[in-house]
Design a protein around this motif. Structure first.
Motif, short mmCIF file in Angstrom:
data_model
loop_
_atom_site.label_atom_id
_atom_site.label_comp_id
_atom_site.label_asym_id
_atom_site.label_seq_id
_atom_site.Cartn_x
_atom_site.Cartn_y
_atom_site.Cartn_z
N GLN A 1 11.41 -1.49 -3.87
CA GLN A 1 11.72 -0.19 -4.46
C GLN A 1 12.99 -0.22 -5.32
OE1 GLN A 1 11.46 -0.73 -1.15
NE2 GLN A 1 9.42 0.08 -0.68
N ALA B 1 3.75 4.48 4.56
CA ALA B 1 5.20 4.47 4.77
C ALA B 1 5.53 3.97 6.17
CB ALA B 1 5.77 5.88 4.59
N THR C 1 0.86 -1.19 0.00
CA THR C 1 0.00 0.00 0.00
C THR C 1 0.89 1.24 0.00
OG1 THR C 1 -0.17 0.36 2.41
CG2 THR C 1 -1.61 -1.32 1.44
N ASP C 2 0.26 2.40 0.07
CA ASP C 2 1.01 3.67 0.07
C ASP C 2 1.47 4.07 1.47
OD1 ASP C 2 0.64 3.90 -2.67
OD2 ASP C 2 -1.26 4.98 -2.44
#
Length: 732
Positions: free
Chosen positions: A130, A106, A103-104
Motif C-alpha cells: 500500500q 482486509a 485480494t480485497d
C-alpha cells in the motif's frame, strides 16, 4: 552405498512417514486433510478446511504465471508446513497467506473469521503493497523488515515465508529469465541463510540448489557433470569406509548407524569460490555421519574412529560442548582414510540429528501438542534483530545489517565470567563489545585478550578470553566501520554517529532559520504557534526539532521555510540571484528564487518560454525543470520540495538546449549544419554523431539559445537545408 549426491534429501527422520513426499504432488485438499488427521484432532482439521474454502473463494478467478488456479499455491505451502507437523493455526495462515496482499480481504475480516493469531501471521507474511517506494530495493527491504520484525513476535511467520519461497522456487520455471535471476539471488542472499540460521537444513539445501540452478545455470551444469564423472569412481571407496566404521562400532559394542553424507552442488560451488579450492580438492573430502543414542557415546565413537584412521591435526571441532548459534550440535573430525583420502566424520545423537535437519521446526515435528515457544532457540538472534531495527536509519540499512549476520562462520570467545559469545569469523574486539551490550560498545577504548592489552581492531580467535576496557565519556569512532564485521556493531556505530550528526544539524538549522527570519524582523520564539503547527502538519514533520534538523542537513532551504512561516508572497525583488545562466551569472532569470542558488536541469534543459516548475535539491539549491519533465515526480509526493516559479519578464543570458538533426550521409554535412546554427547567433557546446540506417546520420547538438523564439528560428533555418530530413528538440 551412499545415496546419489545430486539429489536433495528431505529431513531423513521424516521421509518414510510422509506420504506427501512419496508421490508427485497432487493439489487435492482431501489428501492434505487426510494427512493432517494423522496428528491433528478432527475439530482442528475442520477449521483448516474452512480456511481452505475461505481462501479458495477469495482467490477465485486468479491464476499463477503457470496458468494453474492460484489456490494451488497456498495448498502446496500448507503441505510443506504439514510435513513439519506445524500446528493448525499456522497451517490456516499458510492457506490464507496471500489473501490480504492479493485480494480485497482486509486483516480485520481474517481476524473476525479465524482469530487474531491467524490474522497476525497472515499480516506478518504480507508485503507492504500500500506504500509507494522510490525503488524496488527499498520496497523489498521494507517488506523484509516488516516480516523479520513480525518473526520476533511469532517465529511461525518466517516458517510460513520459507515454505512460500520454497514452493515458488520449485515452480520458478514459469517466470521470465530476469525475474528468475532476481528471485534466485534474493533466495540465496536472504531466505536460504535464514533457513540455515534457524537450523532447518533440508529447506536450506533445497533453496540453495534451486537458487543455484536458476541464477547460475551454466556453473551448475559444469559442476553437475564433474560430480557425475567422479561419482562412480568413489562408490567403492565410500562403501569400504562405511563398512570399516560400522565394524569398528560393532567390535566396541556401540549401537549406531553410519551413512555417507551427501554433497550438494551449491555447497561444492561455494567452497570452490570462497576458499579458492579446485574442484578436485573439494570433491576429494568424503563425509560420513555416525548417529548414536547418547551424548557420552559420541565421545566414545570419537575415540574409535581416531583409532581406526589417523586424525588430521587442528581439524577437530566440538559443537556439542559449544553449540552453533542455530542450536546445531555434533562432533566434527577430519581423518586420513584409505589411499590417503581425507574423510570427515560427524558424530551426533538422534536428537541432535533431528535438530540438525529441522532446527526450530523440530519443536512441532517431534513434540506436537506442546505450546512452549520454540523461539527461545533463536532468542539471541531475534533480540539482535530488534536492536538493529531500533538503530538502523532505514529499511535498506536494516536489511544490509541482517545480511551480515546471516553469514556467521562462527568464532567462540569467552567473557571474564566464562560466558560464551558467538561471533562471525573475522570479528574484532569492537564486535565483541557490542555483542555484550550497546553501551559497552559505545564506550570501549581498549581490551585485554588472554590478559594481554590489545587494540580495538584486533581479530578474535575461538577460545580466547576477552575483557573490554571502558571509559566514561568515550564514544564510537567512524573509523570503526572499516573493521567491524557484525551487523549489531555496525548498526550501533551508525546509530550513534547519526544521532551525533542530528544534534549538530539541529543547532545549525536553528541558526540558519533565525538568520532568514531576521529579514522579517522575527526569530523562532516570535513565530505564531498556529502558523508553525500548520506548516509542520503540511510538511508531515514530527515537530520543530525535525524541521531544524532537515534544514541543518540541507534537506530544506531555510529561505523557503522562512517565507512559508511568515506567510509572505514570492515577489520579484530587486536583489539579484546567483544562477547558472550562461555568460550572465548575476542577472535575474527566475522570479521567486531571489537570493537562492538556481540551476537548470540537464535532463530537460528548460529555456525562457518553456512552462517551468522547480524543486529544492540538497546540495544543488533550486533546480528548474520543464513542467512535463518526468524527473520532477508527482507533486503530492514531493510537495515540501516543489516551488512555483516563472521566468522573469526579460531574462538575459544564454541557456543550453539540445536538438537532434537527421541528415543525409554526405561529405561536409556537419559543416553545413554547424554554419547554419552559427548564422542564427548560437554557439554549439557539443555535438555527437552516430550512423542510422546506413544513408542517414543523426547529429545531436547542445546549443546556446536566448529563448524558445530563438530556438524556433534556428530550427526553421535548418529545415531549409536540403540535406536535413528531420529535426526535433530533445528530450521529446
Amino acid at each position: 552405498m551412499p545415496a546419489d549426491p545430486l539429489t536433495v534429501a528431505p529431513p531423513g527422520a521424516r521421509a518414510p512417514e510422509s506420504p506427501l513426499r512419496a508421490e508427485p504432488p497432487r493439489y487435492l485438499i482431501s489428501d492434505l486433510c487426510a494427512y493432517l488427521e494423522s496428528y491433528l484432532p478432527p475439530d482442528q482439521v475442520r477449521e483448516f478446511y474452512r480456511a481452505y474454502l475461505f481462501g479458495a473463494e477469495a482467490h477465485e478467478g486468479q491464476k499463477r504465471k503457470s496458468g494453474e488456479p492460484y489456490i494451488y499455491h497456498p495448498v502446496a505451502v500448507a503441505r510443506i508446513l504439514a510435513e513439519m507437523r506445524m500446528d493448525y493455526k499456522c497451517l490456516m495462515a499458510a492457506l490464507l497467506h496471500d489473501v490480504i496482499e492479493d485480494t480485497d480481504i482486509a486483516k480485520a475480516e481474517v481476524a473476525a473469521d479465524f482469530g487474531d493469531d491467524v490474522a497476525e501471521l497472515v499480516d506478518g507474511v504480507s508485503k507492504l503493497s500500500q506504500i509507494d517506494f522510490d525503488s524496488r530495493a527499498e520496497a523489498q527491504a521494507a517488506s523484509l523488515q516488516k516480516m523479520l520484525l513480525a518473526m520476533t513476535r511469532d517465529i511461525r511467520v518466517i516458517l510460513i515465508k520459507l515454505a512460500d519461497r520454497l514452493h515458488n522456487m520449485r515452480t520458478l520455471d514459469a517466470m521470465r529469465p530476469e525475474a528468475c535471476r532476481r528471485i534466485s539471488r534474493e533466495t540465496l542472499e536472504i531466505y536460504a541463510p535464514i533457513a540455515n540460521r534457524l537450523g532447518i537444513n533440508w529447506v536450506r539445501i533445497e533453496l540453495e540448489e534451486l537458487g543455484f540452478e536458476h541464477h547460475w545455470p551454466w556453473r551448475r551444469r559444469i559442476i553437475h557433470r564433474a560430480v557425475r564423472r567422479t561419482h562412480g569412481e568413489r562408490v567403492e571407496m565410500v562403501g569400504a569406509v562405511e563398512r570399516a566404521l560400522q565394524e569398528a562400532l560393532a567390535q566396541e559394542g556401540i549401537p549406531g548407524t553410519v551413512e555417507g553424507r551427501r554433497k550438494h552442488l551449491y555447497g561444492i560451488y561455494r567452497k570452490m569460490r570462497d576458499k579458492h579450492h579446485p574442484f578436485e580438492e573439494v570433491i576429494d573430502v568424503s563425509a560420513f555421519r555416525v548417529v548414536v543414542d547418547r551424548v557420552d557415546t559420541c565421545y566414545r565413537v570419537l575415540g574409535v574412529v581416531h583409532n581406526l584412521y589417523k586424525p588430521v591435526p587442528g581439524r577437530f571441532k566440538d559443537y556439542i560442548a559449544i553449540p552453533k548459534a542455530n542450536g546445531y550440535q555434533s562432533l566434527h573430525t577430519v581423518l586420513v582414510g584409505p589411499q590417503g583420502v581425507q574423510i570427515e566424520v560427524q558424530i551426533r545423537t538422534e536428537d541432535m540429528q533431528r535438530m540438525a535437519e529441522s532446527g526450530i521446526a523440530a519443536h512441532w515435528l517431534y513434540k506436537s501438542g506442546e505450546e512452549a515457544n520454540p523461539a527461545a532457540l533463536a532468542a539471541d538472534w531475534l533480540q539482535n534483530l530488534l536492536e538493529m531495527q531500533r538503530e538502523a536509519g532505514n529499511s535498506v540499512e536494516f536489511l544490509e545489517n541482517v545480511k551480515v549476520d546471516l553469514f556467521p562462520g562462527e568464532v567462540y570467545v569467552f567473557t571474564p565470567k566464562g560466558r560464551i559469545i558467538t561471533l562471525k569469523r573475522g570479528a574484532t574486539v569492537v564486535d565483541f563489545a557490542f555483542a555484550i551490550h550497546s553501551d559497552v560498545g559505545n564506550t570501549c577504548v581498549a581490551a585485554r585478550v588472554d590478559h594481554r592489552l590489545v587494540a580495538l581492531n584486533t581479530v578474535l580467535r575461538s577460545g580466547q578470553r576477552v575483557e573490554i576496557i571502558n571509559a566514561p565519556g568515550a564514544k564510537p569512532n567512524a573509523s570503526w566501520l572499516n573493521f567491524v564485521t557484525t551487523g549489531k556493531a555496525r548498526a550501533g556505530i551508525r546509530s550513534y554517529l547519526k544521532n551525533l550528526k542530528q544534534r549538530e544539524a539541529l543547532g545549525l538549522g536553528k541558526r540558519l532559520l533565525n538568520a532568514e527570519l531576521s529579514v522579517f524582523d522575527l526569530d523562532l520564539d516570535q513565530l505564531e504557534t498556529p502558523r508553525l503547527a500548520a506548516y509542520l502538519d503540511e510538511a508531515k514533520l514530527a515537530g520543530l526539532d525535525a524541521l531544524l534538523v532537515d534544514i541543518g542537513l540541507g534537506n530544506r532551504l531555510a529561505a523557503l521555510v522562512a517565507r512559508r512561516l511568515v506567510g509572505g508572497e514570492l515577489e520579484e525583488l530587486g536583489s539579484e540571484p546567483r544562477n547558472e545562466a550562461k555568460n550572465h551569472p548575476n542577472r535575474l532569470a527566475i522570479r521567486g528564487t531571489e537570493g537562492m542558488v538556481v540551476s537548470f536541469a540537464r535532463c530537460c534543459r528548460p529555456i525562457p518560454g518553456d512552462t517551468i516548475a522547480a524543486q529544492f535539491s540538497p546540495g544543488r539549491g533550486i533546480v528548474v525543470h520543464r513542467s512535463e519533465c518526468r524527473n520532477l515526480g508527482s507533486p503530492e509526493r514531493k510537495r515540501d520540495r516543489r516551488l512555483a516559479v516563472e521566468w522573469a519578464s526579460e531574462p538575459e543570458g544564454e541557456f543550453s538546449t539540445e536538438i537532434r538533426v537527421e541528415i543525409g550521409n554526405r561529405r561536409g554535412a556537419l559543416a553545413v549544419v554547424a554554419s547554419a546554427i552559427a548564422e542564427q547567433g548560437s554557439n554549439i557546446e557539443t555535438v555527437v554523431s552516430c550512423e542510422k540506417e546506413g544513408m542517414t546520420t543523426a547529429l545531436e547538438f547542445v546549443i546556446l539559445v536566448r529563448s524558445r523564439v530563438h530556438l524556433a528560428q534556428i530550427m526553421r533555418r535548418l529545415r531549409h537545408i536540403p540535406l536535413v530530413e528531420r529535426i526535433i528538440r530533445l528530450p521529446r
